[in-house]
Design a protein around this motif. Structure first.
Motif, PDB file in Angstrom:
ATOM      1  N   UNK A  58      57.904 -25.372  -1.817  1.00  0.00           N
ATOM      2  CA  UNK A  58      58.555 -24.106  -1.486  1.00  0.00           C
ATOM      3  C   UNK A  58      60.037 -24.328  -1.213  1.00  0.00           C
ATOM      4  N   UNK A  59      60.856 -23.408  -1.690  1.00  0.00           N
ATOM      5  CA  UNK A  59      62.297 -23.494  -1.521  1.00  0.00           C
ATOM      6  C   UNK A  59      62.826 -22.157  -1.025  1.00  0.00           C
ATOM      7  N   UNK A  60      63.855 -22.212  -0.228  1.00  0.00           N
ATOM      8  CA  UNK A  60      64.503 -21.007   0.279  1.00  0.00           C
ATOM      9  C   UNK A  60      65.985 -21.116  -0.034  1.00  0.00           C
ATOM     10  N   UNK A  61      66.516 -20.104  -0.672  1.00  0.00           N
ATOM     11  CA  UNK A  61      67.942 -20.080  -1.004  1.00  0.00           C
ATOM     12  C   UNK A  61      68.633 -19.041  -0.125  1.00  0.00           C
ATOM     13  N   UNK A  62      69.720 -19.442   0.513  1.00  0.00           N
ATOM     14  CA  UNK A  62      70.557 -18.504   1.253  1.00  0.00           C
ATOM     15  C   UNK A  62      71.572 -17.959   0.264  1.00  0.00           C
ATOM     16  N   UNK A  63      71.467 -16.682  -0.054  1.00  0.00           N
ATOM     17  CA  UNK A  63      72.296 -16.116  -1.112  1.00  0.00           C
ATOM     18  C   UNK A  63      73.640 -15.601  -0.620  1.00  0.00           C
ATOM     19  N   UNK A  64      73.741 -15.294   0.665  1.00  0.00           N
ATOM     20  CA  UNK A  64      74.973 -14.726   1.224  1.00  0.00           C
ATOM     21  C   UNK A  64      75.472 -13.569   0.358  1.00  0.00           C
ATOM     22  N   UNK A  65      74.552 -12.671   0.017  1.00  0.00           N
ATOM     23  CA  UNK A  65      74.831 -11.483  -0.794  1.00  0.00           C
ATOM     24  C   UNK A  65      75.277 -11.807  -2.220  1.00  0.00           C
ATOM     25  N   UNK A  66      74.879 -12.965  -2.719  1.00  0.00           N
ATOM     26  CA  UNK A  66      75.185 -13.346  -4.101  1.00  0.00           C
ATOM     27  C   UNK A  66      73.896 -13.765  -4.798  1.00  0.00           C
ATOM     28  N   UNK A  67      72.987 -12.832  -4.876  1.00  0.00           N
ATOM     29  CA  UNK A  67      71.665 -13.128  -5.431  1.00  0.00           C
ATOM     30  C   UNK A  67      71.719 -13.491  -6.909  1.00  0.00           C
ATOM     31  N   UNK A  68      72.742 -13.065  -7.623  1.00  0.00           N
ATOM     32  CA  UNK A  68      72.802 -13.346  -9.056  1.00  0.00           C
ATOM     33  C   UNK A  68      72.835 -14.846  -9.352  1.00  0.00           C
ATOM     34  N   UNK A  69      73.480 -15.618  -8.511  1.00  0.00           N
ATOM     35  CA  UNK A  69      73.523 -17.065  -8.727  1.00  0.00           C
ATOM     36  C   UNK A  69      72.145 -17.679  -8.470  1.00  0.00           C
ATOM     37  N   UNK A  70      71.468 -17.238  -7.425  1.00  0.00           N
ATOM     38  CA  UNK A  70      70.121 -17.728  -7.150  1.00  0.00           C
ATOM     39  C   UNK A  70      69.170 -17.316  -8.265  1.00  0.00           C
ATOM     40  N   UNK A  71      69.323 -16.117  -8.769  1.00  0.00           N
ATOM     41  CA  UNK A  71      68.506 -15.654  -9.886  1.00  0.00           C
ATOM     42  C   UNK A  71      68.699 -16.577 -11.093  1.00  0.00           C
ATOM     43  N   UNK A  72      69.949 -16.927 -11.389  1.00  0.00           N
ATOM     44  CA  UNK A  72      70.232 -17.806 -12.519  1.00  0.00           C
ATOM     45  C   UNK A  72      69.636 -19.197 -12.302  1.00  0.00           C
ATOM     46  N   UNK A  73      69.705 -19.713 -11.079  1.00  0.00           N
ATOM     47  CA  UNK A  73      69.132 -21.022 -10.765  1.00  0.00           C
ATOM     48  C   UNK A  73      67.621 -20.983 -10.978  1.00  0.00           C
ATOM     49  N   UNK A  74      66.976 -19.957 -10.442  1.00  0.00           N
ATOM     50  CA  UNK A  74      65.522 -19.838 -10.593  1.00  0.00           C
ATOM     51  C   UNK A  74      65.138 -19.688 -12.061  1.00  0.00           C
ATOM     52  N   UNK A  75      65.877 -18.902 -12.792  1.00  0.00           N
ATOM     53  CA  UNK A  75      65.607 -18.717 -14.219  1.00  0.00           C
ATOM     54  C   UNK A  75      65.692 -20.056 -14.954  1.00  0.00           C
ATOM     55  N   UNK A  76      66.721 -20.830 -14.654  1.00  0.00           N
ATOM     56  CA  UNK A  76      66.901 -22.145 -15.284  1.00  0.00           C
ATOM     57  C   UNK A  76      65.752 -23.076 -14.944  1.00  0.00           C
TER      58      UNK A  76
END
Length: 83
Positions: A58-76
């Motif tokens: 399990x992983x938790x990403x702190x997005x600091x209101x920038x979810x698009x970067x986390x979305x791209x990481x998860x997609x990759x």
């Protein structure tokens, strides 16, 4: 991590050291936010891959209101909506 100056400040406040290789990754990128984002995403992807191989599930990403970067990481990493 998209703002290395902020990361250094947080690390200093919590008495956490940042490895030299990470300093080198962000060296010279203070005025280049696009490249900083790509470098930060690459570091995150590599870290998730290593930790996953070591058994972390399990992983938790702190997005600091920038979810698009986390979305791209998860997609990759192969994590897609609805999975």
């Amino acid at each position: 991590m998209t703002n290395f100056k902020q990361l250094k400040r947080f690390a200093g406040m919590t008495n956490v050291s940042i490895p030299g290789w990470l300093h080198k990754q962000f060296e010279g990128l203070d005025d280049d936010p696009t490249t900083r984002q790509m470098v930060g995403a690459n570091v995150a992807i590599d870290m998730v891959k290593v930790l996953s191989r070591e058994g972390v599930k399990d992983f938790h990403f702190y997005t600091l209101n920038r979810a698009e970067l986390t979305y791209a990481i998860c997609h990759t990493l192969g994590v897609r909506p609805g999975q």
